[in-house]
Design a protein around this motif. Structure first.
Motif, short mmCIF file in Angstrom:
data_model
loop_
_atom_site.label_atom_id
_atom_site.label_comp_id
_atom_site.label_asym_id
_atom_site.label_seq_id
_atom_site.Cartn_x
_atom_site.Cartn_y
_atom_site.Cartn_z
N UNK A 81 -8.29 64.93 90.40
CA UNK A 81 -8.04 63.53 90.75
C UNK A 81 -8.79 62.55 89.87
N UNK A 82 -8.14 61.40 89.65
CA UNK A 82 -8.76 60.29 88.94
C UNK A 82 -8.58 59.04 89.78
N UNK A 83 -9.67 58.31 89.98
CA UNK A 83 -9.62 57.05 90.71
C UNK A 83 -9.15 55.96 89.75
N UNK A 84 -8.04 55.30 90.09
CA UNK A 84 -7.49 54.24 89.25
C UNK A 84 -7.94 52.86 89.69
N UNK A 85 -8.21 52.70 90.99
CA UNK A 85 -8.62 51.41 91.52
C UNK A 85 -8.96 51.54 92.98
N UNK A 86 -9.65 50.53 93.52
CA UNK A 86 -10.13 50.59 94.90
C UNK A 86 -9.04 50.78 95.94
N UNK A 87 -7.88 50.23 95.75
CA UNK A 87 -6.81 50.34 96.75
C UNK A 87 -5.66 51.23 96.29
N UNK A 88 -5.89 52.01 95.24
CA UNK A 88 -4.86 52.87 94.66
C UNK A 88 -5.01 54.30 95.14
N UNK A 89 -3.89 55.05 95.17
CA UNK A 89 -4.00 56.49 95.42
C UNK A 89 -4.61 57.16 94.19
N UNK A 90 -5.06 58.38 94.35
CA UNK A 90 -5.61 59.14 93.23
C UNK A 90 -4.49 59.52 92.26
N UNK A 91 -4.81 59.55 90.99
CA UNK A 91 -3.88 60.01 89.96
C UNK A 91 -4.19 61.49 89.75
N UNK A 92 -3.22 62.37 90.04
CA UNK A 92 -3.44 63.81 89.98
C UNK A 92 -2.94 64.36 88.64
N UNK A 93 -3.90 64.67 87.75
CA UNK A 93 -3.59 65.08 86.38
C UNK A 93 -3.78 66.57 86.20
N UNK A 94 -2.81 67.19 85.54
CA UNK A 94 -2.86 68.63 85.28
C UNK A 94 -3.95 68.92 84.24
N UNK A 95 -4.80 69.90 84.59
CA UNK A 95 -5.82 70.35 83.66
C UNK A 95 -5.28 71.60 82.98
N UNK A 96 -4.84 71.44 81.75
CA UNK A 96 -4.24 72.54 81.01
C UNK A 96 -5.32 73.39 80.35
N UNK A 97 -5.04 74.68 80.26
CA UNK A 97 -5.98 75.63 79.66
C UNK A 97 -6.43 75.14 78.29
N UNK A 98 -7.74 75.05 78.11
CA UNK A 98 -8.30 74.63 76.83
C UNK A 98 -8.42 73.13 76.65
N UNK A 99 -7.86 72.34 77.56
CA UNK A 99 -7.92 70.88 77.42
C UNK A 99 -9.30 70.36 77.81
#
Length: 195
Positions: A81-99
């Motif tokens: 998860x990444x917090x984008x802003x106080x009233x925003x939902x979390x941004x769920x980013x794929x963690x790819x192998x080796x990234x």
């Protein structure tokens, strides 16, 4: 409308739960993280096709890294998860192998903004406290509540915590989505219908 008495009760419980968590020493934390990882893989049904949302530990949270390492080693799709802003939902980013992971605020690490997004089948959630009914006490920012509300399907919600973070009773409001399971160093508890 915010119920002030519930918010006051939750604030007091947050202080109590945080103090219990903070009382653990480095060795106890490391042993708990290893034991919780074993319990997670023994007690949570995980299919190779599942997308698993996990987290990068901040402060004195139970370290999710032993779970993350095993998920990544088995080529499970993992989102952070990444917090984008106080009233925003979390941004769920794929963690790819080796990234590489980058600072994402609040002391967390996450994949870059260019990473793909994915909806999780399982969400491993950090928390301050939990009770025997599966009620999760978070930090009060509502990030997970907003994120779960925007998902197309309801994922399996798994809290990850130290056993000392269990509280007698946490007030549950309409927007509070209960956990399906809690994983601690003591084992896994499933909550069934979350009554």
């Amino acid at each position: 409308m915010v119920d002030e008495s519930v918010e006051e009760a939750k604030a007091a419980l947050r202080i109590k739960a945080h103090a219990a968590r903070a009382s653990l020493d480095h060795q106890e934390r490391a042993e708990a993280a290893a034991a919780a990882a074993k319990h997670f893989f023994d007690g949570i049904a995980l299919d190779p096709s599942h997308v698993v949302a996990a987290y990068w530990r901040i402060r004195d949270e139970l370290d999710c890294q032993p779970i993350l390492v095993r998920l990544m080693d088995s080529n499970q799709t993992v989102v952070l998860p990444v917090v984008l802003g106080d009233e925003e939902p979390l941004d769920l980013r794929v963690w790819e192998q080796g990234a590489s992971l980058y600072e994402a605020g609040f002391g967390t690490l996450a994949p870059s903004d260019l990473a793909p997004r994915a909806e999780p089948d399982i969400v491993i959630m950090p928390l301050l406290g939990f009770d025997a009914r599966g009620t999760r006490l978070g930090y009060g920012g509502g990030y997970y509540d907003r994120t779960l509300a925007k998902l197309k399907k309801k994922p399996l919600l798994v809290g990850l915590a130290y056993a000392v973070q269990e509280l007698d009773d946490i007030p549950r409001e309409a927007h509070d989505v209960p956990l399906d399971a809690i994983v601690t160093e003591a084992g896994v508890r499933h909550f069934g219908d979350n009554a």
